[in-house]
Design an enzyme around this catalytic site. Structure first.
Site, PDB file in Angstrom:
ATOM      1  N   ARG A 138       0.877  -1.157  -0.076  1.00  0.00           N
ATOM      2  CA  ARG A 138      -0.082   0.158   0.142  1.00  0.00           C
ATOM      3  C   ARG A 138       1.062   1.141   0.096  1.00  0.00           C
ATOM      4  O   ARG A 138       0.557   2.257  -0.550  1.00  0.00           O
ATOM      5  CB  ARG A 138      -1.010   0.012   1.355  1.00  0.00           C
ATOM      6  CG  ARG A 138      -2.105  -0.903   0.903  1.00  0.00           C
ATOM      7  CD  ARG A 138      -2.891  -1.019   2.374  1.00  0.00           C
ATOM      8  NE  ARG A 138      -3.487   0.361   2.748  1.00  0.00           N
ATOM      9  CZ  ARG A 138      -4.247   0.325   3.821  1.00  0.00           C
ATOM     10  NH1 ARG A 138      -4.409  -0.831   4.713  1.00  0.00           N
ATOM     11  NH2 ARG A 138      -4.611   1.309   4.179  1.00  0.00           N
ATOM     12  N   HIS A 368      -0.451  -8.461   4.990  1.00  0.00           N
ATOM     13  CA  HIS A 368       0.865  -8.197   4.548  1.00  0.00           C
ATOM     14  C   HIS A 368       0.713  -6.550   3.979  1.00  0.00           C
ATOM     15  O   HIS A 368       1.485  -6.416   3.001  1.00  0.00           O
ATOM     16  CB  HIS A 368       1.402  -9.060   3.371  1.00  0.00           C
ATOM     17  CG  HIS A 368       1.121 -10.629   3.832  1.00  0.00           C
ATOM     18  ND1 HIS A 368       1.720 -10.710   5.079  1.00  0.00           N
ATOM     19  CD2 HIS A 368       0.685 -11.604   3.311  1.00  0.00           C
ATOM     20  CE1 HIS A 368       1.563 -12.274   5.130  1.00  0.00           C
ATOM     21  NE2 HIS A 368       0.853 -12.670   4.332  1.00  0.00           N
ATOM     22  N   CYS A 369      -0.141  -5.894   4.419  1.00  0.00           N
ATOM     23  CA  CYS A 369      -0.321  -4.556   3.847  1.00  0.00           C
ATOM     24  C   CYS A 369      -0.444  -4.454   2.281  1.00  0.00           C
ATOM     25  O   CYS A 369       0.043  -3.448   1.536  1.00  0.00           O
ATOM     26  CB  CYS A 369       0.943  -3.654   4.253  1.00  0.00           C
ATOM     27  SG  CYS A 369       1.264  -3.773   5.878  1.00  0.00           S
ATOM     28  N   GLN A 370      -0.995  -5.333   1.712  1.00  0.00           N
ATOM     29  CA  GLN A 370      -1.207  -5.288   0.076  1.00  0.00           C
ATOM     30  C   GLN A 370      -2.335  -4.614  -0.196  1.00  0.00           C
ATOM     31  O   GLN A 370      -3.252  -4.693   0.468  1.00  0.00           O
ATOM     32  CB  GLN A 370      -1.382  -6.852  -0.296  1.00  0.00           C
ATOM     33  CG  GLN A 370      -0.892  -7.046  -1.574  1.00  0.00           C
ATOM     34  CD  GLN A 370      -0.940  -8.634  -2.034  1.00  0.00           C
ATOM     35  OE1 GLN A 370      -1.539  -9.474  -1.329  1.00  0.00           O
ATOM     36  NE2 GLN A 370      -0.478  -8.971  -3.135  1.00  0.00           N
TER      37      GLN A 370
END
Ligand code: PLP
Length: 404
Positions: A138, A368-370
């Site tokens: 992100r 995973h902050c994707q």
């Protein structure tokens, strides 16, 4: 008995075994906890003694502010910061250091946002296009969308082109990108190594796809320190990375800017006191990594990842993931950069993370902050650095097989 990952990768690594053992012994946190396997280096890396010593030496002999003061400690601190800038250029094999800019930041997120806020608006005109990788971290999506919104408020319309992906691997789809990109495509945000799939995103193919004039900004958070990153070879305009992922302290990082396409990069406004301790740690980490040899680090971590994916393939209960797809057994991602992400058929990934810690493994288990085009469900990510061992991977495979 054959090791769970098979003997082949151990042979691949035979000539590196002593090299690796000597380097691992330099990480005090690891030698203090021999029963724990730290397999979360994509989140943050452990620090070698050389980095800890550099920080301690700086703070106990020289500590002062940089660029302000005329006494020796202040002058020495200023010199250390300038030397660190040259260290970053050297580490990146910058062929024209007199023309590039190195700007220190708190990490990749801050670095990308600085490029977005302080530089990108001056590049773009009404009707221009930017490419945004919506299945990447992100940190490499939101700043570019903020620029679009900011310019829209001023009446300038920017079109966001979603980066196309190959679903079976997580690589960019370079053919689709070539069709998508046109003369108005001015800026392309890319990631060097994907933080969930471990894929090396083949940046030279991105350059071929978008042509010679577009600016390419490289998020190198997962490649710096893991593999050679040479701006002499990569035709990109920005390289942005975090110190804490490449063995330095948190709160350090850098933006390297080539300055050949678009306006010059001169982050605006009063900069305030730099994070001198972080910068000192970054220079020490890059020295140490150059000494270790990033080509050997890449060989080591790629072989560990291959050993893990080969082992997982033999366990029916697990799925190694590409981009919202289960990886084909022969996917090239299986031979990539030290990151392997998977799910168990029945055990929720969050639970699996707790179970694995109970057995001595620190891994990451979440989203995973994707970005929004990424995985819909949580997964377990194992990420290795040069200090991880074949035995740790084999132990992990044995535990995963027992859970199957
Ligand atoms: N980009 C990628 C590919 C990452 O993996 C990360 C962190 O995991 C970031 C950006 C953000 O880095 P930081 O939190 O150090 O700013």
């Amino acid at each position: 008995m054959t090791a769970p990952g098979g003997p082949r990768h151990r042979d691949d690594l035979r000539d590196l075994t002593d090299w690796q053992a000597g380097l691992r012994a330099q990480f005090p946190i690891l030698t203090a906890h021999p029963d724990l396997a730290y397999l979360d280096s994509a989140a943050t890396a452990q620090k070698p003694r050389a980095v800890l010593d550099a920080v301690r030496t700086y703070l106990t002999t020289t500590n002062a502010n940089a660029g302000r003061g005329t006494y020796p400690w202040a002058n020495r601190t200023t010199a250390l910061v300038e030397q660190a800038r040259d260290r970053v250029r050297g580490f990146l094999r910058d062929p024209a250091p007199q023309r590039s800019v190195v700007h220190f930041t708190g990490g990749t997120t801050e670095g990308l946002r600085t490029v977005a806020r302080d530089w990108l608006p001056a590049l773009l005109c009404d009707g221009d296009e930017i490419v945004v990788p919506h299945a990447d971290h992100r940190a490499n999506i939101e700043p570019w969308l903020e620029v679009q919104r900011h310019l829209a408020r001023q009446g300038t319309r920017i079109h966001v082109l979603p980066m196309p992906y190959q679903r079976s691997s997580g690589d960019y789809d370079h053919h689709a990108l070539a069709e998508l990109a046109g003369p108005r495509t001015r800026f392309v945000a890319v990631t060097h190594v994907h933080h969930v799939y471990g894929a090396d995103m083949n940046i030279h193919r991105v350059r071929r796809a978008v042509g010679p004039d577009a600016v390419i900004c490289l998020d190198a958070a997962q490649s710096i320190g893991h593999m050679p990153v040479s701006v002499a070879e990569l035709d990109v305009d920005f390289v942005v990375f975090s110190g804490h992922k490449c063995l330095a302290l948190p709160g350090s990082g850098a933006v390297w800017a080539r300055q050949e396409r678009g306006p010059g990069f001169a982050p605006g406004g009063w900069q305030g006191t730099p994070n001198t301790v972080g910068i000192v740690s970054l220079a020490a980490a890059l020295d140490w990594l150059d000494g270790a040899g990033t080509d050997r680090v890449a060989r080591w971590t790629t072989a560990l990842a291959a050993r893990l994916t080969d082992g997982l393939r033999r366990l029916d209960a697990y799925e190694v993931i590409g981009c919202r797809a289960s990886l084909a057994a022969d996917s090239p991602v299986q031979r990539r950069q030290g990151i392997v992400t998977f799910r168990h058929r029945d055990i929720p990934s969050g639970d699996l993370g707790f179970v694995l810690y109970d057995r001595g493994f620190m891994v990451r288990s979440d989203h995973h902050c994707q970005g929004g085009e990424g995985e819909l469900d949580a997964s377990v990510r194992v990420s290795a650095h040069l200090y991880n061992t074949v035995e740790e991977i084999d132990r992990l495979l044995t535990v995963l097989a027992d859970l199957g």
